[in-house]
Design an enzyme around this catalytic site. Structure first.
Site, PDB file in Angstrom:
ATOM      1  N   THR A   1       3.483   0.355   6.683  1.00  0.00           N
ATOM      2  CA  THR A   1       2.256  -0.559   6.766  1.00  0.00           C
ATOM      3  C   THR A   1       2.619  -2.066   6.487  1.00  0.00           C
ATOM      4  O   THR A   1       3.382  -2.483   5.796  1.00  0.00           O
ATOM      5  CB  THR A   1       1.065  -0.238   5.845  1.00  0.00           C
ATOM      6  OG1 THR A   1       0.043  -0.926   5.932  1.00  0.00           O
ATOM      7  CG2 THR A   1       1.235  -0.068   4.455  1.00  0.00           C
ATOM      8  N   THR A   2       1.949  -2.901   7.445  1.00  0.00           N
ATOM      9  CA  THR A   2       1.882  -4.269   7.446  1.00  0.00           C
ATOM     10  C   THR A   2       0.985  -5.053   6.459  1.00  0.00           C
ATOM     11  O   THR A   2       0.432  -6.044   6.603  1.00  0.00           O
ATOM     12  CB  THR A   2       2.174  -5.011   8.779  1.00  0.00           C
ATOM     13  OG1 THR A   2       3.187  -3.916   9.543  1.00  0.00           O
ATOM     14  CG2 THR A   2       2.354  -6.173   8.790  1.00  0.00           C
ATOM     15  N   HIS A   3       0.670  -4.072   5.502  1.00  0.00           N
ATOM     16  CA  HIS A   3      -0.542  -4.799   4.608  1.00  0.00           C
ATOM     17  C   HIS A   3       0.363  -5.300   3.106  1.00  0.00           C
ATOM     18  O   HIS A   3       0.023  -4.644   1.994  1.00  0.00           O
ATOM     19  CB  HIS A   3      -1.392  -3.724   3.983  1.00  0.00           C
ATOM     20  CG  HIS A   3      -1.840  -3.262   5.514  1.00  0.00           C
ATOM     21  ND1 HIS A   3      -2.854  -1.993   5.437  1.00  0.00           N
ATOM     22  CD2 HIS A   3      -1.920  -3.521   6.597  1.00  0.00           C
ATOM     23  CE1 HIS A   3      -2.873  -1.666   6.654  1.00  0.00           C
ATOM     24  NE2 HIS A   3      -2.798  -2.864   7.336  1.00  0.00           N
ATOM     25  N   ASN A   4       1.248  -6.114   3.338  1.00  0.00           N
ATOM     26  CA  ASN A   4       1.885  -6.887   2.208  1.00  0.00           C
ATOM     27  C   ASN A   4       1.006  -7.843   1.572  1.00  0.00           C
ATOM     28  O   ASN A   4       0.337  -8.611   2.275  1.00  0.00           O
ATOM     29  CB  ASN A   4       3.133  -7.634   2.730  1.00  0.00           C
ATOM     30  CG  ASN A   4       4.115  -6.790   3.468  1.00  0.00           C
ATOM     31  OD1 ASN A   4       3.524  -6.411   4.849  1.00  0.00           O
ATOM     32  ND2 ASN A   4       5.267  -6.313   3.485  1.00  0.00           N
TER      33      ASN A   4
ATOM     34  N   GLN B   1       0.842  -1.097   0.019  1.00  0.00           N
ATOM     35  CA  GLN B   1      -0.051  -0.054   0.025  1.00  0.00           C
ATOM     36  C   GLN B   1       0.837   1.174   0.209  1.00  0.00           C
ATOM     37  O   GLN B   1       2.140   1.187   0.262  1.00  0.00           O
ATOM     38  CB  GLN B   1      -0.998   0.051   1.267  1.00  0.00           C
ATOM     39  CG  GLN B   1      -2.224  -0.426   0.785  1.00  0.00           C
ATOM     40  CD  GLN B   1      -3.179  -1.162   1.889  1.00  0.00           C
ATOM     41  OE1 GLN B   1      -2.752  -1.558   3.085  1.00  0.00           O
ATOM     42  NE2 GLN B   1      -4.355  -1.564   1.720  1.00  0.00           N
TER      43      GLN B   1
END
Lengths: 201, 586
Positions: B512-515, B347
């Site tokens: 962000t940890t939205h991989n 993101q």
């Protein structure tokens, strides 16, 4: 650092840290600085522990250097970085000014800290910026972390900004819009962390 | 020679959100399930007790709640002409280790994706034409629709006790909710969290500039709640320690607070911690999984036979295991062929810091206490004249006011010394920040594969990440940031500091940890790893969970969609177990 034998720092290193951190966060009309907040002790304990040893970092070679986007690629732990960088900064100060960093006047110390921040001093393998960034980051940590870690003495950092400490319940307070929150400062180890800290080794 | 354990029906790799849901669903169906977790067991008491967990230095700064890169990490580069180097400590993202996974340390920001997000290629071609899609972009439909997922979103929200205001029930717009959301069958299980001073500022300013603000959906319980499994949650106390902490108050939804009290009592469920799965084993045809191999806490290599394998690890770890196990065709960026490692996305975030006079007491907060606008998410606005694809939400999240990492200073504040002290003193209680949270599409040049040089402690090649932000994402993020700036400008007496996301992606600052991606779901085996039920095209008794199946990323936090997809896949697994075989014919 007063009356306590450092775990990690040599006396010369402790003198450097005392002096450098007090320039980064001075005592002034807004309250105590790094020395009053116990930051040298905080740093000493951090560098003697898991953080100093980079215990959670991936430290396997090879060690080529990379782009800024690829991040930290030095084979040195934070403890090694401090040890080596302080030695080199003090050597530079002796060579240029005849005294170690701790014995220079405040204006000269500020000049040297700015030079480190801008990467203008040669510290061998360790980029000056890397050392400065680490020192400043860790100094802020010592000022703003819970006093349980031996820094932030007498809640110096939290008093400066108005953070009351870790509290459990703001259900009523959160809707008191615009009103200052007034309650005693509190730590994870209670309202008088110094009682807990006296036994710190 | 590896020791061989007794066979089980189903083995789960990892024991976070997706594993807990699958385990609960399949054990209810009478199946014997084993979860293998590489981290430790942890629970609300004693691990997240409030007098322990509210420790910014230990958990958020020294990162002791996350996975440790010490034994295994990934290598990273922006483009294939660079040498990837190890991520030596965590930065841009914070994957978890330990029971509960990232469900322990998330904020609880629990969104549904938009209906168009799931059919983005079809939708984009219909509205803007085929030529609107950049040549290098792998824009793909998901193979599942919002309407198919709706009941599963509903299940996850009721499992978690999500607090919010519905915007669209059965096609009828609801006052105070998100007017752009897809139709839901019923409202949220709980009313929204209390609003804080900063979220009220945002709300007023956003209305003034003509946007449609609403309380963001929160898996932080606004009231005491009993979920459909009978598990009791407590009312959130706004202590401000959600993000990067476990919840000591049973208020933030996690596997521990919603499922484990029921699951751990079952005879047909078991778990083992400190077990690091290194391979999915297949038989000599390569088309049937026979179980997994893992390394236990003593370093012993152990074979665990199972009739079915479900990958429930964090996104990159699922892909790493597929590559190490040689399941599916690895993606080749030179030819564009192959699928495993393809469609990696992320993101793109930015922020506008706001400095004003009113005391905001930022430390009173909750991980998902936020006010947002969705006017610029997905295709909620006309992209034609703008020339980019995607969008995101703009929100003011009042997650907390942790002194080390959550203070905001004006751009011209001195970086240290007495000036820094004064800036800290003058701004901590009154500053806030508006965030943008934008989608990232998948591209031919962004992918995961195995590193040729560095290895983990088990002797396996590290995963290699090749990723950079593309012009489409920068254009989108700049546009989103401009809209956020308009909101900031409408806050009375405020100055602001605009922090655009410029230049190359960097693995250093937290974003962000939205991989997502690397094991995309879809309808075509030449562009996806799993079918629409998250079943491997190549090995039908292997399923892959989590955000690794996203074909590209949307403009929302992914956990709501991960939860819905997991319930959707669990239904399919029950059908599979009765009648094993491919659930979709390629």
């Amino acid at each position: 650092m007063q009356g306590r034998a450092p775990v990690f720092f040599t006396p010369q290193e402790a003198a450097f840290i005392d002096a450098a951190t007090q320039r980064l966060i001075p005592a002034d009309t807004l309250g105590g600085g790094a020395n009053e907040a116990g930051i040298t002790t905080f740093l000493d304990l951090q560098l003697a522990g898991a953080y100093g040893r980079a215990e959670r970092w991936y430290m396997q070679g090879p060690w080529p250097s990379g782009s800024d986007q690829q991040g930290f690629q030095l084979k040195y732990t934070p403890a090694q970085i401090y040890r080596d960088a302080i030695k080199r900064v003090d050597a530079h100060c002796r060579q240029q000014h005849g005294k170690p960093f701790a014995q220079l006047d405040g204006a000269r110390q500020d000049e040297l800290l700015h030079a480190l921040e801008q990467g203008k001093l040669d510290l061998g393998d360790i980029p000056a910026k890397t050392f400065f960034t680490m020192l400043w980051q860790n100094t802020q940590e010592g000022y703003l972390a819970d006093p349980a870690y031996s820094g932030n003495r007498d809640f110096a950092g939290w008093k400066l900004i108005g953070f009351p400490g870790p509290r459990y319940n703001y259900v009523e307070d959160i809707e008191q819009f615009g009103k200052p929150y007034q309650a005693p400062f509190v730590s994870l180890v209670g309202r008088d962390p110094s009682a807990y800290l006296r036994g710190e080794s | 020679m590896a020791r061989r354990e007794r066979p089980v029906d189903v083995v789960l790799v990892g024991f976070g959100w997706t594993a807990a849901i699958i385990a609960q669903e399949l054990t209810e169906a009478g199946v014997q399930v084993l979860a293998l977790e590489r981290g430790e067991f942890r629970d609300t008491v004693p691990d997240f007790a409030t007098d322990t967990i509210q420790d910014e230095l230990r958990y958020a700064v020294r990162k002791q709640i996350f996975e440790s890169p010490e034994r295994e990490t990934l290598t990273f580069r922006n483009s294939a002409d660079q040498t990837a180097l190890p991520m030596r400590h965590l930065g841009s993202f914070m994957p978890a280790a330990g029971v509960g996974g990232a469900g322990v340390h998330w904020n609880g920001q629990c969104w549904r994706f938009l209906p168009q997000d799931f059919e983005i290629r079809t939708h984009t071609e219909q509205r803007y034409g085929k030529k609107f899609i950049p040549e290098q972009m792998n824009l793909q439909d998901w193979g599942v629709t919002y309407d198919e997922l709706e009941p599963h979103y509903d299940r996850f929200e009721y499992l978690c006790g999500v607090s919010g205001t519905a915007g669209n029930i059965g096609g009828v717009k609801q006052p105070g909710g998100n007017p752009f959301e897809g139709a839901r069958k019923r409202g949220y299980p709980l009313p929204p969290l209390k609003r804080s001073a900063s979220t009220m500022l945002f709300d007023k300013a956003a209305r003034e500039v003509g946007f449609d603000p609403f309380p963001c959906p929160a898996a932080n319980a606004s009231k005491p709640y009993r979920n459909p499994l009978g598990v009791q949650m407590g009312q959130c106390t706004y202590c401000g320690y959600c993000e990067w902490f476990g919840c000591g108050n049973y208020s933030k939804a996690s596997p521990q607070t919603t499922i484990l009290p029921v699951l751990l009592k079952k005879d047909n469920f078991s778990y083992r911690t400190r077990c690091n799965v290194t391979r999915v084993n297949t038989d000599n045809t390569g088309k049937r999984a026979t179980g997994v191999t893992y390394v236990d806490v003593d370093g012993n290599e152990i074979e665990q036979p199972a009739a079915m394998v479900v990958l429930c690890a964090f996104a990159q770890h699922n892909v790493h295991l597929l590559l190490l196990s040689r399941i599916g065709t690895p993606y080749d960026p030179a030819t564009g062929r192959g699928v495993v490692g393809r469609n990696y996305a992320y993101q793109i975030t930015s922020s506008v810091d706001v400095f004003q006079k009113e005391i905001l007491n930022p430390f009173m907060g909750a991980g998902a206490l936020g006010q947002g606008v969705d006017n610029f998410n997905g295709d909620n606005f006309d992209h034609g004249p703008l020339g980019f694809i995607g969008g995101g939400y703009i929100a003011l999240w009042n997650t907390g006011g942790r002194p080390i990492l959550q203070h905001h200073l004006p751009a011209d504040a001195p970086t240290w010394g007495s000036g820094w002290k004064k800036a800290m003193h003058d701004n901590y209680l009154t500053a806030t920040s508006i965030a943008t949270h934008g989608s990232v599409m998948s591209y031919r040049s962004n992918y995961l594969d195995l590193d040729p040089t560095w290895r983990d402690d088990y002797g396996n090649p590290l995963l290699r990440l090749t990723f950079d932000f593309q012009p489409n994402e920068h254009a989108m993020s700049d546009y989103l940031t401009d809209q956020a700036t308009k909101i900031a400008q409408a806050i009375p007496g405020a100055t602001h500091h605009v922090k655009k996301r410029d230049g190359h992606y960097s693995i250093v600052p937290y974003q962000t940890t939205h991989n997502t991606g690397g094991a995309a779901m879809g309808t075509d085996p030449t562009t996806s790893v799993v079918n629409r039920y998250l079943q491997s095209w190549d090995v039908p008794n292997l399923f892959v969970m989590g955000a690794s199946v996203f074909p590209q990323n949307a403009g929302y936090n992914p956990t709501g969609t991960v939860g819905a997809l997991t319930f959707w896949a669990a239904e399919a697994m029950k059908r599979y177990l009765k009648n094993p075989g491919p659930l979709v014919t390629a």
